[in-house]
Design a protein around this motif. Sequence first.
Motif, mmCIF file in Angstrom:
data_model
loop_
_atom_site.group_PDB
_atom_site.id
_atom_site.type_symbol
_atom_site.label_atom_id
_atom_site.label_comp_id
_atom_site.label_asym_id
_atom_site.label_seq_id
_atom_site.Cartn_x
_atom_site.Cartn_y
_atom_site.Cartn_z
ATOM 1 N N PHE A 64 0.847 -1.187 0.000
ATOM 2 C CA PHE A 64 0.000 0.000 0.000
ATOM 3 C C PHE A 64 0.883 1.238 0.000
ATOM 4 O O PHE A 64 1.750 1.390 0.859
ATOM 5 N N ARG A 65 0.658 2.106 -0.972
ATOM 6 C CA ARG A 65 1.448 3.339 -1.051
ATOM 7 C C ARG A 65 0.798 4.435 -0.205
ATOM 8 O O ARG A 65 -0.351 4.802 -0.406
ATOM 9 N N VAL A 77 -8.560 10.192 8.298
ATOM 10 C CA VAL A 77 -8.754 9.710 6.938
ATOM 11 C C VAL A 77 -7.386 9.365 6.362
ATOM 12 O O VAL A 77 -6.482 10.206 6.352
ATOM 13 N N LEU A 78 -7.241 8.130 5.898
ATOM 14 C CA LEU A 78 -5.993 7.649 5.323
ATOM 15 C C LEU A 78 -6.196 7.400 3.840
ATOM 16 O O LEU A 78 -7.133 6.709 3.436
ATOM 17 N N ARG A 79 -5.304 7.967 3.015
ATOM 18 C CA ARG A 79 -5.387 7.808 1.566
ATOM 19 C C ARG A 79 -4.188 7.011 1.070
ATOM 20 O O ARG A 79 -3.037 7.360 1.350
ATOM 21 N N LEU A 80 -4.491 5.955 0.314
ATOM 22 C CA LEU A 80 -3.472 5.019 -0.139
ATOM 23 C C LEU A 80 -3.596 4.738 -1.628
ATOM 24 O O LEU A 80 -4.683 4.807 -2.193
ATOM 25 N N LEU A 112 3.475 1.848 2.885
ATOM 26 C CA LEU A 112 3.109 2.009 4.284
ATOM 27 C C LEU A 112 3.593 0.809 5.082
ATOM 28 O O LEU A 112 3.153 -0.320 4.863
ATOM 29 N N GLY A 113 4.495 1.070 6.005
ATOM 30 C CA GLY A 113 4.932 0.038 6.929
ATOM 31 C C GLY A 113 4.108 0.095 8.202
ATOM 32 O O GLY A 113 3.278 0.982 8.395
ATOM 33 N N ASN A 114 4.334 -0.886 9.070
ATOM 34 C CA ASN A 114 3.696 -0.848 10.377
ATOM 35 C C ASN A 114 4.710 -1.220 11.449
ATOM 36 O O ASN A 114 5.719 -1.871 11.181
#
Length: 238
Positions: A64-65, A77-80, A112-114
């Motif tokens: 996921f970018r 709000v997260l945009r990927l 996107l890392g976690n």
Amino acid sequence: MAISLGDYEVIVAFPTGLSEEALQVHVEHAYDRLRLDAEDEQVIDGNWEMRKASNPSLFNGTKFRFAEVCAVDDGAVLRLGITDYKHFLGTNCTDHWPRLLEASPAHLASPLGNAAILETVDGQVVLLQRSTNVGEVPNTVVMPGGHPEPGCVGVSSMEVWATYEATREWAANVRREIWDAMVREVVEETGVPSISLSSPLCLGFSRRVLNYRPDIIFLIKCELSAVRVQQIYASEKD
């Protein structure tokens, strides 16, 4: 000897923690990486082939970018978009990543890392040392983490994504994967069973200044002591 990754910056913080339901997720083609000119894209392809030749274990999985995250009254709000590991190594992890960033952050893959602050019942935080056989920052001391995987919600390649219809229901599945992936990474990397872990709370998003590398940060409480976690980890390695 472990190396330092340098400075991090906070993109947005949620000090009391954000539940899954409080995060809206939008995944759209408009948030994909902005391609470079043909010559630069060929360089990325060539570098990937050289990396694979020296490290056959490398796998070009989709990621996921990260485009942006914005706090709103009732959450965030997260945009990927979607990218892959090859273009991450070919943009964020190249020596000329600052030039790409200066031209436009959109040129960077920025997957996107976690990472989890895994807190034991006796108040200790679990840290791990990365393998030497990885494509990014080997031999560093890190929190348990990795990436949420588009492949787990049906997007196994950039070719699949090119014609994929991103519905609202699918975006909900992506959000579920973001939470599931964090638990999965902790279980896989430490050996601690999921039954001993609390539901993750999102504490915010950060970015490593080196390579412009974004992460979603979670807090997970563990019912086990630090000594017990070490015992489980040692037995898993054996």
